[in-house]
Scaffold this motif. Structure first.
Motif, PDB file in Angstrom:
ATOM      1  N   GLN A  27      -0.844 -19.019  20.293  1.00 30.29           N
ATOM      2  CA  GLN A  27      -1.231 -17.623  20.461  1.00 30.29           C
ATOM      3  C   GLN A  27      -0.099 -16.810  21.079  1.00 30.29           C
ATOM      4  OE1 GLN A  27      -4.821 -18.079  22.750  1.00 30.29           O
ATOM      5  NE2 GLN A  27      -6.133 -18.171  20.935  1.00 30.29           N
ATOM      6  N   GLN A  47      -2.636 -12.812   6.832  1.00 27.29           N
ATOM      7  CA  GLN A  47      -2.099 -13.952   6.104  1.00 27.29           C
ATOM      8  C   GLN A  47      -0.567 -13.952   6.141  1.00 27.29           C
ATOM      9  OE1 GLN A  47      -3.699 -16.542   4.437  1.00 27.29           O
ATOM     10  NE2 GLN A  47      -1.657 -17.380   4.032  1.00 27.29           N
ATOM     11  N   ALA A  50       0.734 -14.831   9.557  1.00 24.73           N
ATOM     12  CA  ALA A  50       0.588 -16.272   9.798  1.00 24.73           C
ATOM     13  C   ALA A  50       1.702 -17.052   9.123  1.00 24.73           C
ATOM     14  CB  ALA A  50      -0.779 -16.735   9.294  1.00 24.73           C
ATOM     15  N   SER A  56      -1.933 -20.904  11.088  1.00 26.21           N
ATOM     16  CA  SER A  56      -3.057 -20.556  10.231  1.00 26.21           C
ATOM     17  C   SER A  56      -3.489 -19.103  10.465  1.00 26.21           C
ATOM     18  CB  SER A  56      -4.236 -21.481  10.504  1.00 26.21           C
ATOM     19  OG  SER A  56      -4.741 -21.261  11.811  1.00 26.21           O
ATOM     20  N   PRO A  57      -4.014 -18.443   9.433  1.00 30.63           N
ATOM     21  CA  PRO A  57      -4.512 -17.066   9.594  1.00 30.63           C
ATOM     22  C   PRO A  57      -5.622 -16.976  10.643  1.00 30.63           C
ATOM     23  CG  PRO A  57      -4.255 -17.598   7.267  1.00 30.63           C
ATOM     24  CD  PRO A  57      -4.063 -18.878   8.020  1.00 30.63           C
ATOM     25  N   SER A  58      -6.431 -18.029  10.753  1.00 29.38           N
ATOM     26  CA  SER A  58      -7.509 -18.006  11.747  1.00 29.38           C
ATOM     27  C   SER A  58      -6.950 -17.938  13.167  1.00 29.38           C
ATOM     28  CB  SER A  58      -8.399 -19.239  11.598  1.00 29.38           C
ATOM     29  OG  SER A  58      -7.642 -20.433  11.760  1.00 29.38           O
ATOM     30  N   THR A  59      -5.792 -18.565  13.398  1.00 27.69           N
ATOM     31  CA  THR A  59      -5.155 -18.488  14.723  1.00 27.69           C
ATOM     32  C   THR A  59      -4.703 -17.074  15.019  1.00 27.69           C
ATOM     33  OG1 THR A  59      -4.396 -20.786  14.566  1.00 27.69           O
ATOM     34  CG2 THR A  59      -3.283 -19.372  16.162  1.00 27.69           C
ATOM     35  N   VAL A  61      -6.090 -14.327  13.834  1.00 29.95           N
ATOM     36  CA  VAL A  61      -7.297 -13.539  14.103  1.00 29.95           C
ATOM     37  C   VAL A  61      -7.817 -13.819  15.502  1.00 29.95           C
ATOM     38  CG1 VAL A  61      -9.684 -13.136  13.412  1.00 29.95           C
ATOM     39  CG2 VAL A  61      -7.923 -13.415  11.668  1.00 29.95           C
ATOM     40  N   ARG A  62      -7.855 -15.094  15.895  1.00 31.78           N
ATOM     41  CA  ARG A  62      -8.328 -15.436  17.246  1.00 31.78           C
ATOM     42  C   ARG A  62      -7.427 -14.833  18.311  1.00 31.78           C
ATOM     43  NH1 ARG A  62      -9.381 -20.575  14.889  1.00 31.78           N
ATOM     44  NH2 ARG A  62      -7.396 -21.373  15.697  1.00 31.78           N
ATOM     45  N   SER A  71     -10.130  -6.100  15.791  1.00 30.84           N
ATOM     46  CA  SER A  71      -9.739  -6.768  14.557  1.00 30.84           C
ATOM     47  C   SER A  71      -8.251  -6.567  14.337  1.00 30.84           C
ATOM     48  CB  SER A  71     -10.517  -6.200  13.356  1.00 30.84           C
ATOM     49  OG  SER A  71     -10.199  -4.833  13.162  1.00 30.84           O
TER      50      SER A  71
END
Length: 227
Positions: A27, A47, A50, A56-59, A61-62, A71
């Motif tokens: 992060q 994307q 990332a 990863s894209p989820s990282t 976003v988190r 967002s």
């Protein structure tokens, strides 16, 4: 930390640096990339960001949520606002330099030139370099080039047409009166042609109509904008 109060209480960078201390290693990498490439972020998707950091894209976003933003698009909007608020328009900057009380004309000129040079230098991001080369390749391979600029973008389109016309052939400046007239101008385009749409404000309906129509005609499109 509430996103709605972000701009009122702290600058974007202050918020990023203060929140970064509580992030994980990955992060922190996301936050650091955003800080170092802040002018590039409004043009990236989660994307794409990332992929730049190899996570990863989820990282991504988190991380954005952990930093206090609602967002990724919300963060990009705040960055755009921050850039606009902290960037003094060239004309206002020039007037301010002449209004100074030091009476040193040479110093005023030097300050204006130096500031403009710094602004131009800050534009040189990896995103700009990559897309500039892609655009140059498209223009070089295109059979004809059409330039579109409406309302506030009209003057820029005329100037760009004048410059491009000096180093290439078959450069045309579209002169429509609206979205209906614009379609008539675009009917002659072929897949071998290139359409350059210049947007200096919001995406005007006529410009969107032109780009959408151009996509259906399979003509290559380039969009130059200040957002």
């Amino acid at each position: 930390m509430e996103t709605s109060s972000l701009k009122d209480q702290q600058s974007f960078f202050q918020t990023m640096y203060s929140a970064k201390r509580n992030l994980t290693k990955q992060q922190k990498a996301v936050a650091e990339y955003i800080i170092q490439n802040v002018k590039e972020i409004p043009f990236l998707t989660a994307q794409e960001l990332a992929e730049r950091i190899d996570i990863s894209p989820s990282t991504v976003v988190r991380t954005i949520l952990r930093l206090g933003f609602k967002s990724f698009p919300a963060m990009k909007e705040i960055i755009r606002d921050q850039i606009v608020e902290t960037t003094i328009p060239p004309l206002r900057r020039l007037r301010r330099s002449f209004d100074s009380s030091d009476g040193q004309c040479e110093k005023n000129l030097e300050n204006v030139v130096f500031t403009n040079a710094e602004n131009i230098r800050s534009m040189l991001t990896a995103h700009l370099v990559r897309n500039f080369c892609l655009a140059a390749d498209i223009l070089e391979k295109g059979k004809r080039t059409f330039i579109l600029g409406l309302r506030s973008s009209r003057g820029i389109a005329v100037y760009f047409h004048s410059l491009l016309h000096q180093c290439a052939n078959d450069i045309f400046l579209l002169d429509p009166c609206g979205s209906d007239d614009l379609v008539e101008h675009l009917l002659d385009l072929t897949p071998e042609d290139v359409l350059i749409s210049i947007i200096s404000a919001g995406p005007h309906y006529s410009k969107r109509s032109g780009l959408q129509f151009n996509t259906r005609m399979n003509t290559k499109s380039l969009c130059a904008h200040n957002k």
